[in-house]
Scaffold this active site. Structure first.
Site, PDB file in Angstrom:
ATOM      1  N   LYS A  43      26.232  10.006  61.333  1.00 56.88           N
ATOM      2  CA  LYS A  43      24.835   9.582  61.179  1.00 56.88           C
ATOM      3  C   LYS A  43      24.303   8.986  62.478  1.00 56.88           C
ATOM      4  CE  LYS A  43      23.788   7.950  57.268  1.00 56.88           C
ATOM      5  NZ  LYS A  43      23.763   7.107  56.059  1.00 56.88           N
ATOM      6  N   ARG A 113      23.315   0.880  57.109  1.00 54.94           N
ATOM      7  CA  ARG A 113      23.949   2.044  56.498  1.00 54.94           C
ATOM      8  C   ARG A 113      25.280   2.361  57.181  1.00 54.94           C
ATOM      9  NH1 ARG A 113      19.963   5.677  53.956  1.00 54.94           N
ATOM     10  NH2 ARG A 113      17.855   4.882  54.272  1.00 54.94           N
ATOM     11  N   GLY A 122      27.525   9.248  49.918  1.00 57.11           N
ATOM     12  CA  GLY A 122      27.560   8.355  48.763  1.00 57.11           C
ATOM     13  C   GLY A 122      28.846   7.580  48.588  1.00 57.11           C
ATOM     14  N   MET A 124      30.286   5.313  50.718  1.00 58.59           N
ATOM     15  CA  MET A 124      30.274   3.943  51.239  1.00 58.59           C
ATOM     16  C   MET A 124      28.925   3.290  50.950  1.00 58.59           C
ATOM     17  SD  MET A 124      32.413   4.534  54.744  1.00 58.59           S
ATOM     18  CE  MET A 124      31.571   6.049  55.122  1.00 58.59           C
ATOM     19  N   ARG A 386      22.054  16.105  59.057  1.00 63.36           N
ATOM     20  CA  ARG A 386      23.490  16.396  59.117  1.00 63.36           C
ATOM     21  C   ARG A 386      23.692  17.854  58.720  1.00 63.36           C
ATOM     22  NH1 ARG A 386      24.842  12.368  54.139  1.00 63.36           N
ATOM     23  NH2 ARG A 386      23.740  13.491  52.498  1.00 63.36           N
ATOM     24  N   HIS A 502      56.585  26.752  37.860  1.00 64.14           N
ATOM     25  CA  HIS A 502      56.588  28.135  37.370  1.00 64.14           C
ATOM     26  C   HIS A 502      55.196  28.568  36.935  1.00 64.14           C
ATOM     27  CE1 HIS A 502      56.923  31.184  34.133  1.00 64.14           C
ATOM     28  NE2 HIS A 502      57.796  31.723  34.970  1.00 64.14           N
ATOM     29  N   ARG A 664      62.080  42.134  45.928  1.00 66.35           N
ATOM     30  CA  ARG A 664      63.206  41.194  45.874  1.00 66.35           C
ATOM     31  C   ARG A 664      64.081  41.508  44.669  1.00 66.35           C
ATOM     32  NH1 ARG A 664      62.018  34.898  45.016  1.00 66.35           N
ATOM     33  NH2 ARG A 664      61.780  35.587  42.857  1.00 66.35           N
ATOM     34  N   GLU A 787      65.926  30.839  52.392  1.00 64.96           N
ATOM     35  CA  GLU A 787      65.467  29.758  51.503  1.00 64.96           C
ATOM     36  C   GLU A 787      66.485  28.630  51.387  1.00 64.96           C
ATOM     37  OE1 GLU A 787      64.971  31.562  47.554  1.00 64.96           O
ATOM     38  OE2 GLU A 787      66.154  33.234  48.304  1.00 64.96           O
ATOM     39  N   SER A 806      62.272  36.983  55.458  1.00 66.17           N
ATOM     40  CA  SER A 806      61.081  36.423  54.839  1.00 66.17           C
ATOM     41  C   SER A 806      61.441  35.010  54.382  1.00 66.17           C
ATOM     42  CB  SER A 806      60.645  37.267  53.639  1.00 66.17           C
ATOM     43  OG  SER A 806      59.476  36.738  53.073  1.00 66.17           O
ATOM     44  N   CYS A 873      56.887  34.180  52.450  1.00 70.83           N
ATOM     45  CA  CYS A 873      56.357  34.674  51.173  1.00 70.83           C
ATOM     46  C   CYS A 873      56.278  33.571  50.131  1.00 70.83           C
ATOM     47  CB  CYS A 873      57.205  35.826  50.657  1.00 70.83           C
ATOM     48  SG  CYS A 873      58.926  35.380  50.367  1.00 70.83           S
ATOM     49  N   TYR A 893      53.788  37.881  59.732  1.00 70.66           N
ATOM     50  CA  TYR A 893      52.895  37.984  58.577  1.00 70.66           C
ATOM     51  C   TYR A 893      53.083  36.782  57.652  1.00 70.66           C
ATOM     52  CZ  TYR A 893      56.960  39.315  55.757  1.00 70.66           C
ATOM     53  OH  TYR A 893      58.168  39.313  55.109  1.00 70.66           O
TER      54      TYR A 893
END
Length: 923
Positions: A43, A113, A122, A124, A386, A502, A664, A787, A806, A873, A893
């Site tokens: 501001k 302000r 809104g 503060m 703004r 899951h 997989r 993993e 992957s 992945c 990727y």
């Protein structure tokens, strides 16, 4: 000597800059500009910029964010020079305005302000009309010639200051605001509807009531010293940086807590001075659609908070919008013109000036603007501008249009849209125009919106959906065997689980609306209901689910269907032209594959085969295979599954013709496929010719207390090689059949949970043997999912037997952090709140820990096998911050849920152009 003197002078200059805590603006001059957001807040920086442009900005000054940080770390004390700087700058404001702060004959009133570096609308606190007391209010009445206006301003100041600075608020959530209660009582006593109908005498009486309220509730008099009012208000605004709503907003929008807020002290201008006065908000384009049309609302004879408070019906700025508003609300033209005229009609000169300023500001900032304005006695003042908040649809359209209008280049336009916002465009949304109250909230696991009748089992969800009834599946938590019910349901809601549970992962891959981790929800399967506090929702009741916000509502809320326009495709084509990361999809069905391709996927990076096993017509054969006592029994059961697997692979490969599909092999532990209920156990026992007790014993023998670290993934392939042989043969035969048809299938085989190079060596050899039998010399790439931490640390050894890696970052996060993604929702929010973790590591990659392992594996793999294809992945593939890490780490990727593909495409583009892009002048 000269060089030393120059260094000494430079040091003095820097010291002076560090001592400067207040920056002035007004009268066509400013000490700051729009590039100083970090110091002056958004501001303050924009007020300085507008003042420097010569726009009609009320004069004032900004106290920097550095002071906020000092105030917080020094026991709510101010820097020693601040008081003098404020006095000097307040005197400059007085000279420009021609009035003096605290002068009873010609008082200067100011607003105080907040203004953080990032927009926090809104969140503060603000205080208006500061400087009024029992003496200055009389001076204001004489100066303005309007006693009613003076006392209206005083009662507003008393209410706002008492609430914001003195802390006089309702004592409980159920107690009404005591000031609003007194105001409503006064209007009722006078028989009027609006506060503008109250007389000067009515407002005098309200002032006395408000002061008495402060006296009774706080045991003190309302402060009469304007200087005391000012310094207490400045402190209150600084303290509001850490009020609960501001803290929550920062957490939700990733705004750092150490930034702090600036404070802007500005001369008041008055929109409540009479019928030739007004206040309002204007947008240079429609914030909902992005259409290039001047848009906004205003109120006659009002102050700024009246517009947002909704206490009066606002009027439209343009004549066209006013007529459209009247038409929608059934208001005749003559009544509209008399009661609700547009600003264009009511104050045409001010309207033309406002429109001209709006166009100038948009061209200057090269972005859509949100402008607050006040008209005092037909003179226009601009209080703030703004970069406007906008919907995702509007953001895309504005970015594309501004390139067309030559306000932006394409690279800048790509940064005008948040990647995560794109996902909202692909799903339906709830119509919340009636402002319904949510029944409860959970984690927004998969976006979109849906409504349906509550059911509590996958079987019932499938049965009801088959009969045409839309359902929402509500579970404590889902398991793989719920897959058919999840597929049939309109939405999934769970009481437990996190963003990579899951339910969340599967719902995202299906594009299903999903909310998880609803901690207030108690699911009672026995009585077929769930409770939220004192409310009960029974089987068959309607609920509406918002997967973008995590909110759940009772009843049927209207839905808005998504509409993707030409701008969306054009915008993403720009992203594709600059990104270097490939974007693939996690997809397990032909439908998901087709949807992913439509959304721009360049292949499938993860096709989970276990989901195919849970189809009702297959699960018995799977269970027969698991329960067989010897390899021959397993082979017989697998022969029943093989044609089904081949059909699945054939259709997925067909949908992705010419693009890679990474399949997989079976990953979860076998006990997850076995029945749990007595009814299911008895039914399966009859089919297999076993006793129910014998079946229970076999099931219990397979049960694992920690299946995440148990007999799963490649370990199944090592101990039960016939399972992987069947799957590889199904892939090979599907490929051969498609090639015979003239198609171009491009399968890749991923072996999960490899931690030792010899695991991959053995399983690769077996897979290649099967592939040669079916495909001859045709090559199918074989790789693994990294993993486990061990796999990352010995990636160079594993790479000898892999064509690609992957990174399965969901499980790599679990195994590295020792945290279950399904149970972590109980404590992870507190870890983030206490800054132990910067973010939920299952949503945004843990760069220090998991990221370090990924970087190590990449370096080792590329050293052992230059040019090796590497990607991720896990669900992080659709998280913008994680995508940026993947780009910087040199991956090839990312793969993510179909509906996150546009998110990843844009995030990858932004990551590619960010290093070379100059910092924009107006962030």
């Amino acid at each position: 000597m000269k060089a030393r003197h120059a260094r000494w002078q430079a040091g003095k200059t820097r010291a002076r800059v560090r001592e400067k805590h207040v920056y002035f603006f007004g009268g066509g001059k400013a000490e700051g500009n729009a590039t100083m957001r970090e110091l002056l807040g958004g501001k303050g920086a924009n007020l300085a910029e507008m003042a420097g442009l010569g726009l009609p900005v009320p004069p004032g000054f900004t106290i920097t964010t550095e002071v906020c940080r000092y105030y917080e770390t020094h026991g709510q004390r101010y820097p020693r020079t601040l008081r003098k700087e404020v006095e000097e700058n307040l005197a400059r404001v007085e000279r420009l305005v021609g009035r003096r702060f605290g002068d009873p004959s010609a008082p200067l009133l100011v607003s105080v302000r907040s203004g953080a570096p990032a927009s926090m609308p809104g969140m503060m606190d603000t205080v208006l009309n500061l400087g009024l007391n029992d003496r200055t209010v009389e001076g204001l009445a004489r100066l303005s010639g309007n006693e009613r206006f003076a006392y209206d301003s005083y009662r507003r100041f008393l209410q706002m200051y008492s609430s914001v600075v003195l802390g006089l608020k309702p004592r409980s959530e159920t107690e009404p605001d005591p000031f609003e209660e007194a105001l409503e009582r006064k209007k009722k006593d006078r028989g009027v509807e609006l506060d503008t109908d109250l007389s000067a005498q009515d407002l005098r009486e309200l002032v006395e009531e408000f002061r008495d309220l402060v006296r009774r509730r706080l045991g003190r008099e309302f402060p009469q010293d304007p200087e005391e009012q000012l310094w207490e208000a400045i402190g209150a605004v600084f303290r509001s940086w850490n009020n609960p709503r501001a803290v929550t907003y920062r957490r939700l929008n990733d705004i750092p807590s150490h930034w702090g807020t600036a404070v802007n002290v500005q001369a008041m201008v008055f929109g409540n001075l009479g019928p030739d006065c007004a206040t309002g908000v204007a947008f240079t384009r429609d914030p909902s659609t992005g259409e290039k049309t001047f848009y906004g609302e205003f109120l006659v004879n009002a102050q700024g908070e009246d517009v947002v408070a909704g206490i009066r019906t606002p009027q439209q700025i343009t004549l066209a919008a006013s007529r459209e508003w009247a038409r929608r609300n059934g208001i005749p033209e003559e009544i509209r013109k008399a009661r609700y005229p547009s600003l264009e009609e009511y104050l045409p000169r001010s309207y033309r000036e406002l429109r001209s300023i709006a166009q100038k500001l948009e061209r200057h900032y090269r972005d859509m603007q949100d402008i607050e304005f006040t008209i005092e006695r037909a003179r226009l003042w601009v209080l703030q501008t703004r970069n406007a908040k906008r919907t995702a649809r509007a953001a895309v359209r504005v970015a594309v249009d501004m390139v067309r209008e030559r306000l932006l280049d394409r690279e800048t336009a790509l940064f005008r849209v948040k990647p995560e916002d794109l996902e909202r465009l692909l799903h339906p949304s709830l119509d919340l125009s009636a402002s319904p109250t949510p029944l409860t909230r959970g984690l927004p696991a998969s976006p979109g919106a849906a409504r349906g009748r509550v059911v509590f089992s996958a079987e019932e969800a499938e049965r009801e959906a088959r009969e045409g009834t839309p359902v929402v599946l509500v579970r404590v938590e889902t398991s793989p065997e719920d897959i058919h019910g999840m597929h049939a349901a309109q939405a999934i809601v769970t009481a437990r689980g996190g963003m990579t549970s899951h339910a969340a992962v599967v719902a995202r891959s299906m594009g299903k609306c999903c909310v998880v981790g609803c901690g207030e929800m108690e699911v009672d399967y026995g009585n077929q209901l769930f409770r939220v506090r004192d409310q009960v929702v029974r089987r068959g009741d309607w609920i509406s689910v918002d997967g973008s916000t995590g909110e759940i509502f009772r009843g049927q809320l209207p839905l808005h269907e998504p509409e993707l326009g030409a701008e969306f495709s054009r915008f993403l084509s720009w992203a594709d032209s600059v990104r270097s990361l490939g974007v693939l999809a996690n997809a397990d069905t032909p439908e998901a594959a087709r949807e992913a391709r439509k959304l721009g996927a360049e292949g499938i990076g993860l096709c989970r085969t276990e989901h195919m096993f849970f189809e009702p017509e297959r699960i018995d054969a799977v269970r027969e295979m698991i329960l067989a006592d010897d390899p021959e029994g397993r082979r017989r059961a697998l022969e029943k599954l093989a044609p089904m697997q081949k059909g699945d692979f054939r259709e997925i490969l067909r949908a992705m013709d010419g693009l890679p599909v990474t399949i997989r092999l079976l990953d979860p532990p076998l006990h997850e496929f076995l029945p749990n209920t007595d009814e299911e156990i008895q039914d399966l026992a009859r089919k297999l010719g076993l006793s129910a007790d014998a079946l229970r014993l076999k099931r219990d023998a397979l049960f694992e207390f920690n299946p995440m670290l148990g007999h799963r993934g490649c370990r199944l392939g090592i101990t039960f090689p016939e399972i992987y042989r069947m799957q590889v043969r199904a892939i090979a035969e599907a490929t051969a059949e498609l090639r015979a048809e003239g198609a171009r299938p491009m399968p890749e085989i991923m072996i999960p949970l490899v931690g030792f190079a010899d695991e991959l060596r053995i399983l690769r050899a077996e897979a290649e043997s099967v592939l040669r039998e079916v495909l001859g010399k045709a090559r199918v790439p074989i790789g693994t999912m990294i993993e486990l931490p061990r796999a990352a640390l010995v990636a160079d050894r594993i790479a000898q037997f892999a064509d690609f890696f992957s990174f399965g970052t969901n499980d790599l996060t679990q195994t590295t952090l020792g945290i279950s993604r399904d149970d972590a929702g109980k404590f992870l929010p507190e870890y983030v709140e206490k800054k132990i973790l910067p973010k939920d590591p299952f949503v945004t990659l843990d760069l220090e820990g998991v990221g370090a392992l990924v970087r190590t594996a990449v370096e080792k793999a590329r050293k052992a096998k230059p040019g090796m294809k590497l990607g991720i992945c896990g669900e992080h593939g659709g998280d913008p911050e994680s995508v940026r890490f993947c780009h910087e780490t040199g991956l090839d990727y990312v793969s993510c849920s179909p509906f996150r593909i546009p998110v990843a495409r844009l995030a990858a583009a932004q990551a590619a152009i960010a290093p070379a892009r100059k910092k924009p002048r107006h962030p």
